[in-house]
Every structure is written in structure tokens, then in C-alpha cells.
Design a protein around this motif. Sequence first.
Motif, PDB file in Angstrom:
ATOM      1  N   VAL A   1       0.423  38.074  -4.201  1.00 43.63           N
ATOM      2  CA  VAL A   1       0.655  38.860  -2.993  1.00 43.63           C
ATOM      3  C   VAL A   1       2.048  38.546  -2.484  1.00 43.63           C
ATOM      4  N   GLY A   2       2.852  39.576  -2.265  1.00 42.13           N
ATOM      5  CA  GLY A   2       4.187  39.375  -1.733  1.00 42.13           C
ATOM      6  C   GLY A   2       4.135  39.015  -0.256  1.00 42.13           C
ATOM      7  N   VAL A   3       5.019  38.095   0.153  1.00 42.82           N
ATOM      8  CA  VAL A   3       5.078  37.639   1.540  1.00 42.82           C
ATOM      9  C   VAL A   3       6.493  37.847   2.070  1.00 42.82           C
ATOM     10  N   GLY A   4       6.604  38.546   3.179  1.00 42.74           N
ATOM     11  CA  GLY A   4       7.872  38.698   3.872  1.00 42.74           C
ATOM     12  C   GLY A   4       7.729  38.171   5.275  1.00 42.74           C
ATOM     13  N   ALA A   5       8.547  37.172   5.639  1.00 41.31           N
ATOM     14  CA  ALA A   5       8.466  36.568   6.968  1.00 41.31           C
ATOM     15  C   ALA A   5       9.775  36.817   7.704  1.00 41.31           C
ATOM     16  N   LEU A   6       9.682  37.363   8.909  1.00 41.32           N
ATOM     17  CA  LEU A   6      10.851  37.541   9.767  1.00 41.32           C
ATOM     18  C   LEU A   6      10.658  36.692  11.007  1.00 41.32           C
ATOM     19  N   LEU A   7      11.520  35.710  11.181  1.00 39.80           N
ATOM     20  CA  LEU A   7      11.456  34.820  12.331  1.00 39.80           C
ATOM     21  C   LEU A   7      12.371  35.386  13.415  1.00 39.80           C
ATOM     22  N   ASP A   8      11.782  35.807  14.515  1.00 33.58           N
ATOM     23  CA  ASP A   8      12.523  36.381  15.636  1.00 33.58           C
ATOM     24  C   ASP A   8      12.937  35.242  16.565  1.00 33.58           C
ATOM     25  N   LEU A   9      14.233  34.915  16.567  1.00 37.05           N
ATOM     26  CA  LEU A   9      14.748  33.765  17.316  1.00 37.05           C
ATOM     27  C   LEU A   9      15.510  34.183  18.560  1.00 37.05           C
ATOM     28  N   ARG A  10      15.234  35.353  19.086  1.00 40.20           N
ATOM     29  CA  ARG A  10      15.998  35.821  20.238  1.00 40.20           C
ATOM     30  C   ARG A  10      15.749  34.983  21.493  1.00 40.20           C
ATOM     31  N   GLU A  11      14.550  34.419  21.638  1.00 41.45           N
ATOM     32  CA  GLU A  11      14.301  33.527  22.771  1.00 41.45           C
ATOM     33  C   GLU A  11      15.084  32.229  22.606  1.00 41.45           C
TER      34      GLU A  11
END
Length: 254
Positions: A56-66
Motif C-alpha cells: 500500500v502506498g503511503v503519502g504523508a504531508l506534515l502541515d507545519l504552518r502552526e
Amino acid sequence: MRLWLIFPVLMAVVLGARAPNAQQVDFVIDATLPVRDTELPYTLDLNLSAAAPTRVGVGALLDLREVQKTVPERLAENAIVDNCGLQVRLDEFGFEAQDDTIDLDGQVTITIFECSRTSERDFQRGEQKNAVQANMSTEATVELRDNCAYFELIDLVLTAPEAQREKLLEDDTLASVKKLMLAAVDLVLNETPLCPVLPAELASLDPVYDTGGPREIGEGGLGVFLDGSVDVSPSTILDILTVLQQQELIPGPP
């Protein structure tokens, strides 16, 4: 139905995720980044997609705007370098993503002191000799190591006012400050990697990330992407089925 189609559907049921189709599921996880004696909140947007019968492909986007908003406030007025003969104080700075890089700009105050040796190993700071405010600019990128994202400075540029630049260059002060700042910042960055931690329902997935880097979110917003995959073994499927049974989403064993 094959395992590679069953798996994303199970994940959607367990986590209440958005399932655009039977082969892909997206969901958002609230997480924190430990930095010294505090924790900074960020958001992990995880995507699972069917890739192969056993992967299973995994794509993680970490939103660091805070983090992007909080860190400059907390680091203002702090000393980056503070030794016997030199102090470099971070007056103000900000950073933003630009496509696949991170731009950082700010101001530092460089203060030079007299420094005398008091013993074979000890030194004592004396009177202040000089102080100057310099502009700082640098770029950073992200390196993937051991399934974690590490920020790394590409270079650091310091520029002092014209009236004091000649004296600083004669003393080789800017070059020395740059070297010490890079060492100090690299030490902090190596102590604070981004290692996405999945919730208990996903802990058994143990994704392996192969690539990663900075990503701009909106206009200048800081994000980090990680791409990889999960080995869908029978034991993983059983773990997910157990969770479903514990939450009474499917019947338990007879």
C-alpha cells in the motif's frame, strides 16, 4: 476482494477517514513536534492508496504552518552563540516555503567581549569591545534519514552595515560567527527530527518512507512531504480486523 482493495476500506472504517474510492483513503491526524522542553502542534495528512497486491502506498504531508508562526516568537531575543568572547543574539526572524526550499531571513546582534584565560581550562568574559546588528539569510532543505525528516541549512549569509563591515572583516568576525552559528543551528536541528507517529489504530502499519522534502502549502506555508509504502502482511490485516471487532463495527469471532 483482494487484500490490496480490502485494506484501504478497513482503514477508512476504523478512522472515519475520507474514502474517495475503494483503492484510496485520506485522513488527518493531530500531532506534536517535541522541541527541547516544549511540544509544537502540527497536522499530519496521511494518504493510503493501493499500489500492489501486497503493498500500500503511503503519502504523508506534515502541515507545519502552526510551527511556522510559533517558533519565531519563541526564539526571539535568544542567544544562538554565547561563549566567552562572543554572543550572537537572534533579534527577529521568519521563514517560509518557496516551492521545494525554505527561505529564512532575520536580524542578529553580534557582541564581542574581552576574554581572558583564568586557568588551563577556564576563561572569563570581560568588557564589551564591539556590538553590531547584522542581517541574516539562509535556505534550508529536508533530508530523510531513518524514516525521519531532518531540516538542514544549505548556507548562511551575514551582512553588516557598511560603516562597520570593514572592521568586522579585518577581524574575520563574520566568517567566525557564520561558522559558529551553522554548528549551533545544525546541533539543534539534528536534535529535533520530524518522525511521524501514527495513532494506535495504525501502529502496526510501520510505513517505510523512501523520499521526502519541503513543500509549500498555500502561499509560503511550510509543509514537509514523505512518500513510501506499507507491507500489507496477513498479521497487519488481522490487527485491523481486531480493531474493527473491538469497536463493534464488525461481528466478533463466533
